[in-house]
Design an enzyme around this catalytic site. Structure first.
Site, short mmCIF file in Angstrom:
data_model
loop_
_atom_site.label_atom_id
_atom_site.label_comp_id
_atom_site.label_asym_id
_atom_site.label_seq_id
_atom_site.Cartn_x
_atom_site.Cartn_y
_atom_site.Cartn_z
N PRO A 163 0.83 -1.21 0.00
CG PRO A 163 -0.76 -1.57 1.67
CD PRO A 163 0.55 -2.07 1.16
N GLY A 164 0.38 2.27 -0.73
CA GLY A 164 1.04 3.57 -0.70
C GLY A 164 2.23 3.73 -1.61
N GLY A 166 2.14 4.07 -4.92
CA GLY A 166 1.85 4.90 -6.08
C GLY A 166 1.24 4.17 -7.25
CE LYS A 167 -1.05 -1.05 -5.27
NZ LYS A 167 -0.30 -0.62 -4.09
CB THR A 168 -4.01 5.13 -7.59
OG1 THR A 168 -4.56 4.01 -6.89
CG2 THR A 168 -5.14 5.93 -8.20
CG HIS A 381 12.08 -1.64 29.50
ND1 HIS A 381 11.59 -2.89 29.80
CD2 HIS A 381 11.87 -1.47 28.17
CE1 HIS A 381 11.12 -3.45 28.71
NE2 HIS A 381 11.26 -2.62 27.70
CD GLU A 382 12.17 2.18 26.44
OE1 GLU A 382 12.80 1.87 25.40
OE2 GLU A 382 11.03 1.72 26.69
CG HIS A 385 14.86 -1.87 24.61
ND1 HIS A 385 14.72 -3.16 24.14
CD2 HIS A 385 13.70 -1.58 25.26
CE1 HIS A 385 13.52 -3.63 24.50
NE2 HIS A 385 12.89 -2.68 25.19
CG ASP A 459 10.11 -4.74 24.14
OD1 ASP A 459 9.90 -3.97 23.20
OD2 ASP A 459 10.39 -4.36 25.30
#
Length: 572
Positions: A163-164, A166-168, A381-382, A385, A459
């Site tokens: 989707p998105g 640029g087919k149209t 926590h972050e 990561h 996560d």
């Protein structure tokens, strides 16, 4: 006279003829012997429908000739009213159906003039797709040049892509470049509850296309019309509609000069008959744009927006890996909205940065009150990561770490690929899993197993999804081997034993990466603590500061991250 007196005369057999009128509501009798006052006809009024069949038989047995009048004014009026209401209802239903099938059809499938179409200059990227569509443009411009060598234009062109992409826009650009009208429809335009309406609309579409030839017919979301026949939950009306489309495309109605184009992002749902030569015989892939394509798309959209001098579109194109053309347009539009809110006349880098964070992470939830203990836990926590991601997944560059409540999350460590990637090595996928589990690993190391929280829910979903694909699709597990879990490779379904082996292998892979993430957090515990303290102090820490803190505590950085300052859209 009262009914009791007339009833007595009937019982005595004094009434020669009795007429029952108004449905039993009035009795009129002719007496055999006149009354003392000379009256020979008498009448009495009863409640409506008070006379029964037993009463009529009893009076007849007494020697009275009973006549029942069929005239009932009230009943006649009621019947006329019912008939009127019925005809009105039929008229309303007929009018609605006529509006839907005839009058409304007059506004459907109207050709758009070539002057209102786009050109290929308005479509950024998709170079291969534009090249494939160049044959269609050339044929519509000069068909005689192709016919001279026996070539014919592709009857149908199927645009396939996410989707998105640029087919149209490509379909409109083909019509604009060729200078021919285009008739735009959607797959849902043919699906109706009335039998035969869908097939009728296909015939109408084909007739109008032949009247406008040469022209292009474009059907968006084609999978809802050209879906596979015989699959569950597919109605007979949908089957008939698709059959009519296939017949119209076969050219029995003289479709010379009519090019059918359709777009879908679910190619696997299409019926095999749609893809055969003579129908949609050319498939054009419209993939996600590359870095060069994204730069071209951004430049096209930037022509409509005044950009500040600090906006680097080339850098933005590199940072938006995996973004479609529609997402890039939305990014610049959101940045323009942020600029308006700041009373600025130009879009600056900070506006694009704010729009990017809003799209990726969500809007800041200022009304959320987070306690000090929760902020510290989220920061740890972050930070987990961030540290695990820097070591285990060095191919992705860290963008920023935040503990601001945004959208559905209370914090995020945002990594982004530096370049387009088409193949994913095993070590890279394992690094993504370890990075996703880094937050839970930090909770285990700093808080203990009894105090882990629900913050790792999303996560775990990400890690499990990647691990399952590695095991079931990519053959990256010794327990399962090279067997694919695709149902088509197993005759339609997987055995319980094979599914159990997949689950065991996924669990083993997750456990190994969880152990790896926990070891990294313990090894670089000082860096995790320093980053968490910086988050508690500033809420948002950009990559340059994260890299500096990591280097101070001995965290090895990849060449992508080592020694770099923040090269992103905004300067901290």
């Amino acid at each position: 006279m009262p009914y009791t007196e007339l009833a007595a005369l009937l019982t005595a057999g004094e009434v020669g003829t009795l007429q029952v009128e108004d449905g039993g509501g009035r009795l009129v009798g002719s007496l055999k012997t006149p009354l003392p006052d000379g009256a020979s006809r008498v009448s009495a009024t009863l409640p409506s429908r008070a006379v029964s069949l037993q009463d009529l038989e009893r009076w007849g047995a007494a020697g009275t000739v009973v006549e029942v009048s069929s005239s009932d004014p009230n009943r006649s009026a009621s019947q006329w009213l019912q008939a009127f209401l019925l005809l009105s209802a039929v008229g309303v239903v007929g009018f609605v159906f006529y509006r839907q099938s005839s009058v409304a059809m007059g506004h459907r499938f109207q050709a758009t003039a070539p002057s209102r179409q786009l050109t290929m200059q308005s479509v950024g990227g998709a170079r291969e797709a534009q090249a494939d569509l160049g044959d269609v443009i050339a044929f519509l411009r000069d068909p005689q040049r192709f016919r001279a060598v026996g070539a014919r234009c592709p009857k149908g062109v199927l645009l396939v892509g996410p989707p998105g992409t640029g087919k149209t826009l490509l379909a409109r650009a083909v019509a604009g470049e060729a200078g021919v009208p285009v008739i735009v429809a959607a797959g849902s335009d043919f699906n109706e509850m009335y039998v035969g309406v869908g097939a009728g609309r296909v015939r109408t579409l084909a007739r109008r296309a032949r009247e406008q030839a040469p022209c292009i017919v474009f059907i968006d979301e084609f999978d809802s019309l050209g879906g596979r026949r015989g699959r569950p939950n597919r109605s007979g009306e949908e089957e008939v509609t698709l059959n009519q489309l296939l017949v119209e495309m076969d050219g029995m109605g003289g479709n010379e000069g009519v090019v059918w184009m359709a777009a879908t992002n679910r190619e696997d749902m299409l019926d095999p008959a749609v893809r055969r030569p003579g129908r949609f015989d050319r498939v054009v892939e419209v993939p996600l744009p590359t870095a060069a394509d994204r730069l071209e798309i951004l430049r096209i959209h930037a022509e409509q927006s005044p950009l500040g001098d600090d906006v680097d579109l080339e850098r933005l194109a590199q940072l938006t890996v995996g973004h479609s053309g529609a997402e890039l347009a939305n990014l610049l539009n959101e940045a323009a909205i942020v600029a308006v809110q700041d009373d600025e006349t130009h879009i600056h880098a900070r506006h694009i940065e704010a729009a990017r964070d809003k799209i990726l992470l969500g809007r800041i939830r200022s009304g959320v009150v987070v306690s000090d203990d929760e902020r510290r836990l989220i920061a740890i926590h972050e930070a987990g990561h961030a540290v695990v991601g820097l070591v285990a997944c060095p191919e992705d560059r860290l963008h920023k770490v935040t503990i601001e409540p945004r959208g559905r999350s209370l914090g995020a460590a945002h990594f982004a690929p530096e370049a387009d990637r088409h193949l994913y090595p095993r070590h890279y996928l394992e690094g993504i899993i370890a990075k996703a589990l880094g937050g839970r690993a930090a909770e285990l190391v700093f808080l203990g197993e009894e105090h882990v929280t629900s913050g790792a829910g999303s996560d775990l979903v990400q890690a499990t999804s990647i691990a399952r694909r590695m095991v079931a699709e990519f053959g990256m597990s010794s327990e399962v081997g090279l067997m694919s879990a695709d149902p088509s490779a197993h005759g339609g379904h997987l055995s319980a034993q094979f599914q159990s082996r997949i689950d065991t292998a996924v669990h083993k892979l997750l456990e190994a990466q969880m152990k790896r993430a926990e070891e990294l957090v313990r090894q670089y515990q000082g860096a995790v603590q320093a980053i968490a303290d910086a988050l508690l102090a500033h809420d948002v820490v950009v990559a340059a500061d994260i890299h500096a803190l990591a280097e101070e505590h001995g965290v090895p950085l990849s060449p992508l991250n080592a020694g770099t300052r923040e090269r992103d859209l905004v300067v901290a």
